[in-house]
Design an enzyme around this catalytic site. Sequence first.
Site, PDB file in Angstrom:
ATOM      1  N   GLN A   1       0.833  -1.195   0.000  1.00 60.87           N
ATOM      2  CA  GLN A   1       0.000   0.000   0.000  1.00 60.87           C
ATOM      3  C   GLN A   1       0.876   1.256   0.000  1.00 60.87           C
ATOM      4  OE1 GLN A   1      -3.200  -0.068  -0.571  1.00 60.87           O
ATOM      5  NE2 GLN A   1      -4.009  -2.042   0.129  1.00 60.87           N
ATOM      6  N   SER A   2       0.645   2.207   0.900  1.00 64.11           N
ATOM      7  CA  SER A   2       1.321   3.506   0.805  1.00 64.11           C
ATOM      8  C   SER A   2       2.767   3.502   1.271  1.00 64.11           C
ATOM      9  CB  SER A   2       0.535   4.572   1.573  1.00 64.11           C
ATOM     10  OG  SER A   2      -0.652   4.885   0.868  1.00 64.11           O
ATOM     11  N   VAL A   3       3.274   2.372   1.732  1.00 66.54           N
ATOM     12  CA  VAL A   3       4.728   2.260   1.887  1.00 66.54           C
ATOM     13  C   VAL A   3       5.382   2.470   0.525  1.00 66.54           C
ATOM     14  CG1 VAL A   3       6.604   0.651   2.458  1.00 66.54           C
ATOM     15  CG2 VAL A   3       4.583   0.789   3.931  1.00 66.54           C
TER      16      VAL A   3
END
Length: 387
Positions: free
Chosen positions: A108-110
Amino acid sequence: MPGLPHNRPKDMPFTEWDRPPYNRWSFQHVREIVPTALVSRGDGPVLELSENLQDIGQRRFTFDGNSQTVEAWLGESYTDGFIALSGGKVIIETYSNGMGPKSLHLVQSVSKSVTAAAAGALVEQGLLDPDRLVTDYLPELEQTAYAGARLRHALDMTSGTFFDETYTAPDSHCAFLDAAAGWKPYGDPSWPRTVFDVILRLDSRELPHGERFRYRSIETDVVAHCMERASGKTTWQLVSDHVWAPMGAESDGYFTVDPSGYAAADGGFNASLRDLARFGLMMARGGRVEGRQVIPAGWIADCLKGDGTLFQGDYRIVLPKGAYRNQFWVEEAGRPILICRGVFGQLIYIDMEKDFVAVKLSSWPDFLNVPATRTALAAIRSIRDSL
């Protein structure tokens, strides 16, 4: 925590593949669902991770008056994989829900932080300049709310552009982004067909550029499109060339891609637990890997310069003294601790001073869960402080 069979669930609708309960299976099988592009590890040597395994699981920590063991926390928080390194050595590594050392997991937003590491390399090469206008790289955005915004504003999510980050609303900008990225069907024929088309339709400004941090996933995509335009390469090629291969990844990673072939820099990266630990270790050591400078030291130092005065409101519930800089969360403005975060419980914790890294991959039943995030940070800090 309950899981799903390791074969694709027969009743999983495409509209729900990344939502609970299907995410217990899908986060480890994304390339079986949507189009992807390879992030090659190249043919260089693997950065070996030595071990100094300890009985971390039985250590207790206390948070908000509740005491529990690390093992109990991992078992109760929908963990798919967890690893921690101290002094460059693995002190704990555990898997569940069918995940193993070779499994690739959606982060995801990593993805934002991984992409920004590659941006740092382009800044070092002189291909990107954070102080230049976004429209210097993407002149098409002159007619959007990004007119007048600098690349710095997109990197720090301080542009004043209005972007509705409501994950569950059927007609939010996030819904448009999901469909344009190829993650979901189009809700209407008039919806934008690529991620760049989503950017081109953002014509409303809610704040002056640079006034305040506000989390907008699309800002990462603005940065990535500037990277592509400046370098002539795709985002997935740039991440491979400047991050994944030179840091000594053990396995290839991959991005999901939209119909134009653009990698979902804001949330579509997939990687193994150990390679994410290698990424964190590289960042913790100032961008160096076995004596080689992979990510510019100046870029990483700049990541710690987040302005806490721009970081207000609900963001302070999780990070009371936090900041945001270059697509990384700064735990406390002025201290050398960076955090990479993604919905459904993805987390990399990087303490440069302590040479400590922890990675948690999860498949929470919730997009966001503030108590769970705060507990995860408390557990990780307790592991670090006990060493």
